[in-house]
Design an enzyme around this catalytic site. Structure first.
Site, PDB file in Angstrom:
ATOM      1  N   LYS A  47      47.263  33.777  30.974  1.00 32.72           N
ATOM      2  CA  LYS A  47      46.453  33.455  31.658  1.00 32.72           C
ATOM      3  C   LYS A  47      45.469  34.416  31.000  1.00 32.72           C
ATOM      4  O   LYS A  47      44.344  33.843  30.847  1.00 32.72           O
ATOM      5  CB  LYS A  47      46.310  34.413  32.830  1.00 32.72           C
ATOM      6  CG  LYS A  47      47.873  33.794  33.927  1.00 32.72           C
ATOM      7  CD  LYS A  47      47.461  34.640  35.323  1.00 32.72           C
ATOM      8  CE  LYS A  47      48.636  34.206  36.436  1.00 32.72           C
ATOM      9  NZ  LYS A  47      48.046  34.014  37.995  1.00 32.72           N
ATOM     10  N   ASN A  68      44.689  30.346  35.164  1.00 33.42           N
ATOM     11  CA  ASN A  68      45.338  30.040  35.219  1.00 33.42           C
ATOM     12  C   ASN A  68      45.880  28.344  35.906  1.00 33.42           C
ATOM     13  O   ASN A  68      47.295  28.027  35.964  1.00 33.42           O
ATOM     14  CB  ASN A  68      45.791  30.330  36.364  1.00 33.42           C
ATOM     15  CG  ASN A  68      45.224  29.643  37.742  1.00 33.42           C
ATOM     16  OD1 ASN A  68      44.245  29.391  38.050  1.00 33.42           O
ATOM     17  ND2 ASN A  68      46.287  29.345  38.853  1.00 33.42           N
ATOM     18  N   ASP A 102      43.354  31.128  41.299  1.00 38.80           N
ATOM     19  CA  ASP A 102      44.162  33.007  42.417  1.00 38.80           C
ATOM     20  C   ASP A 102      42.965  33.429  42.497  1.00 38.80           C
ATOM     21  O   ASP A 102      43.710  33.824  43.967  1.00 38.80           O
ATOM     22  CB  ASP A 102      44.437  33.688  41.203  1.00 38.80           C
ATOM     23  CG  ASP A 102      46.003  33.102  39.566  1.00 38.80           C
ATOM     24  OD1 ASP A 102      46.791  32.194  40.626  1.00 38.80           O
ATOM     25  OD2 ASP A 102      46.086  33.277  39.136  1.00 38.80           O
ATOM     26  N   GLY A 129      46.177  46.892  39.921  1.00 41.85           N
ATOM     27  CA  GLY A 129      46.252  46.798  38.529  1.00 41.85           C
ATOM     28  C   GLY A 129      45.804  45.126  38.806  1.00 41.85           C
ATOM     29  O   GLY A 129      44.483  45.339  39.132  1.00 41.85           O
ATOM     30  N   ASN A 151      45.595  53.721  43.905  1.00 43.45           N
ATOM     31  CA  ASN A 151      46.438  53.754  42.677  1.00 43.45           C
ATOM     32  C   ASN A 151      46.754  54.900  41.880  1.00 43.45           C
ATOM     33  O   ASN A 151      46.736  55.738  42.461  1.00 43.45           O
ATOM     34  CB  ASN A 151      45.736  52.886  41.503  1.00 43.45           C
ATOM     35  CG  ASN A 151      46.178  52.228  40.868  1.00 43.45           C
ATOM     36  OD1 ASN A 151      47.342  51.387  40.793  1.00 43.45           O
ATOM     37  ND2 ASN A 151      45.589  52.586  39.470  1.00 43.45           N
ATOM     38  N   TYR A 219      55.615  38.511  47.444  1.00 44.76           N
ATOM     39  CA  TYR A 219      56.403  37.208  48.953  1.00 44.76           C
ATOM     40  C   TYR A 219      58.630  37.095  48.687  1.00 44.76           C
ATOM     41  O   TYR A 219      58.450  36.886  49.541  1.00 44.76           O
ATOM     42  CB  TYR A 219      56.286  35.712  48.636  1.00 44.76           C
ATOM     43  CG  TYR A 219      56.184  35.900  47.844  1.00 44.76           C
ATOM     44  CD1 TYR A 219      57.196  34.631  46.890  1.00 44.76           C
ATOM     45  CD2 TYR A 219      54.882  35.489  46.763  1.00 44.76           C
ATOM     46  CE1 TYR A 219      57.383  34.224  45.899  1.00 44.76           C
ATOM     47  CE2 TYR A 219      55.249  35.396  45.358  1.00 44.76           C
ATOM     48  CZ  TYR A 219      56.069  34.140  45.120  1.00 44.76           C
ATOM     49  OH  TYR A 219      56.528  33.545  43.372  1.00 44.76           O
ATOM     50  N   GLY A 240      52.747  37.318  50.725  1.00 47.69           N
ATOM     51  CA  GLY A 240      52.093  36.770  49.422  1.00 47.69           C
ATOM     52  C   GLY A 240      52.406  35.254  49.488  1.00 47.69           C
ATOM     53  O   GLY A 240      51.863  34.456  48.191  1.00 47.69           O
TER      54      GLY A 240
HETATM   55  P1  ATR Z   1      49.514  42.845  38.670  1.00 46.01           P
HETATM   56  O1  ATR Z   1      49.185  41.300  38.153  1.00 46.01           O
HETATM   57  O2  ATR Z   1      50.397  42.392  39.474  1.00 46.01           O
HETATM   58  O3  ATR Z   1      48.764  43.472  39.478  1.00 46.01           O
HETATM   59  P2  ATR Z   1      49.962  45.278  36.844  1.00 46.01           P
HETATM   60  O4  ATR Z   1      48.505  45.078  36.646  1.00 46.01           O
HETATM   61  O5  ATR Z   1      50.801  45.709  35.753  1.00 46.01           O
HETATM   62  O6  ATR Z   1      50.570  43.887  37.827  1.00 46.01           O
HETATM   63  O7  ATR Z   1      50.030  46.102  38.275  1.00 46.01           O
HETATM   64  C1  ATR Z   1      50.729  46.959  39.307  1.00 46.01           C
HETATM   65  C2  ATR Z   1      50.467  47.585  39.997  1.00 46.01           C
HETATM   66  O8  ATR Z   1      51.307  47.597  40.765  1.00 46.01           O
HETATM   67  C3  ATR Z   1      49.703  48.781  39.104  1.00 46.01           C
HETATM   68  O9  ATR Z   1      48.574  49.194  40.951  1.00 46.01           O
HETATM   69  C4  ATR Z   1      50.515  49.898  39.414  1.00 46.01           C
HETATM   70  O10 ATR Z   1      50.367  51.470  39.780  1.00 46.01           O
HETATM   71  P3  ATR Z   1      49.552  51.682  37.718  1.00 46.01           P
HETATM   72  O11 ATR Z   1      47.977  51.359  37.289  1.00 46.01           O
HETATM   73  O12 ATR Z   1      49.360  53.672  38.115  1.00 46.01           O
HETATM   74  O13 ATR Z   1      50.267  51.228  37.160  1.00 46.01           O
HETATM   75  C5  ATR Z   1      51.651  49.650  40.480  1.00 46.01           C
HETATM   76  N1  ATR Z   1      53.076  50.103  40.263  1.00 46.01           N
HETATM   77  C6  ATR Z   1      53.855  49.431  39.445  1.00 46.01           C
HETATM   78  N2  ATR Z   1      54.894  50.290  39.477  1.00 46.01           N
HETATM   79  C7  ATR Z   1      54.750  51.860  40.526  1.00 46.01           C
HETATM   80  C8  ATR Z   1      55.460  52.876  40.672  1.00 46.01           C
HETATM   81  N3  ATR Z   1      56.755  53.171  40.059  1.00 46.01           N
HETATM   82  N4  ATR Z   1      54.649  53.121  41.549  1.00 46.01           N
HETATM   83  C9  ATR Z   1      52.963  53.287  42.391  1.00 46.01           C
HETATM   84  N5  ATR Z   1      52.862  52.353  41.946  1.00 46.01           N
HETATM   85  C10 ATR Z   1      53.196  51.619  40.531  1.00 46.01           C
END
Ligand code: ATR
Length: 275
Positions: A47, A68, A102, A129, A151, A219, A240
């Site tokens: 993307k 996307n 998206d 994220g 977060n 989802y 979702g």
């Molecule tokens: P996406 O594109 O799906 O948003 P991403 O950018 O990797 O994927 O974001 C994942 C999200 O899940 C982030 O908010 C991440 O928190 P961090 O920014 O601190 O990494 C959160 N996340 C993933 N694993 C986690 C965990 N074990 N505990 C808390 N938050 C988690």
């Protein structure tokens, strides 16, 4: 869902999945153009890479910094048009246009699947994220009154709060949990995907009965522990799947120029994902 939609409209089209290495994305996109594909969907990490590879960017892709959906276009009476509407003339160029379907899909799903009115509402957003950032900015653009951002990595939530304060000064964006009730709690973290994942919030600082409605971008499973606890606390819930559905419906309309048969697409999705 796309093949079901194509069948329902009697289109002699097919939607297929291809695994493409990031360093071969450009070659794959050129191949699709050479084969006169109507378009493409792209997923992570393509993307972002595709931003520099398409010939033109729609505002949706420019604003959200991700593509996307790609539509191939050629010339019809001197104007760019979806390629299947154009006569196949060797002399006519073909261009690729990048879209993002998206971002709108998140909002449409919250609105339609939860019957939720975003304007003026208070929202707790868990996750900052890629998906969380887009959701936060879209919620702000829809005129939510208050946005609480949480977060694991606080700096990312802070960066989004700053961006919202600059771009949407009427929206109150703060980092941390709300003290009182919120209209909606939205999970944009990946927690809930795996069976033993903890809840996506700190139970010492937020109780699920503070939320009147709950939306989980996850989802699969259909009901995460987050949604289960919200439902048991009396909240309206949605997952979702609608985001997946509506980004697909919008892409379908971009390629075909026809209204997407959303019900048909939803049934196909449910069957494929939940059996
Ligand atoms: P996406 O594109 O799906 O948003 P991403 O950018 O990797 O994927 O974001 C994942 C999200 O899940 C982030 O908010 C991440 O928190 P961090 O920014 O601190 O990494 C959160 N996340 C993933 N694993 C986690 C965990 N074990 N505990 C808390 N938050 C988690």
């Amino acid at each position: 869902m796309h093949n079901a939609a194509m069948d329902a409209l009697g289109l002699n089209w097919r939607y297929m999945a291809f695994d493409v290495k990031p360093d071969e994305l450009r070659a794959a996109m050129n191949g699709a153009r050479a084969m006169r594909f109507a378009g493409l969907n792209l997923t992570v990490p393509h993307k972002l890479l595709a931003l520099d590879m398409v010939d033109a960017l729609d505002d949706s892709a420019r604003i959200w910094g991700a593509v996307n959906t790609v539509r191939f276009e050629s010339r019809l009476n001197g104007q760019w048009a979806p390629i299947d509407q154009c006569p196949q003339e060797d002399s006519e160029p073909i261009r690729s246009v990048g879209f993002n379907t998206d971002a709108d899909a998140v909002i449409r799903s919250i609105r339609e699947d939860l019957t939720f009115e975003l304007h003026g509402s208070n929202v707790l957003l868990l996750g900052a994220g890629g998906a969380g950032r887009v959701a936060a900015l879209k919620l702000a653009a829809e005129g939510v009154a208050q946005l609480f951002l949480v977060n694991r990595t606080t700096s990312k939530a802070e960066a989004i709060a700053r961006e919202i304060r600059e771009r949407f000064p009427l929206v109150s964006a703060t980092v941390g949990y709300p003290a009182g009730k919120v209209d909606l709690a939205l999970n944009a973290t990946s927690l809930g995907l795996k069976p033993n994942d903890p809840l996506p919030w700190d139970e010492g600082r937020f109780a699920i009965d503070q939320a009147a409605a709950a939306y989980d971008m996850v989802y699969r499973p259909a009901e995460t522990p987050f949604l289960q606890s919200a439902r048991q606390a009396g909240a309206r819930t949605a997952n979702g799947l609608g985001m997946l559905l509506y980004q697909g419906a919008a892409a379908f309309e971009l390629w075909t120029g026809r209204p997407a048969p959303v019900d048909v697409m939803l049934r196909a999705l449910q069957e494929a994902i939940y059996g």
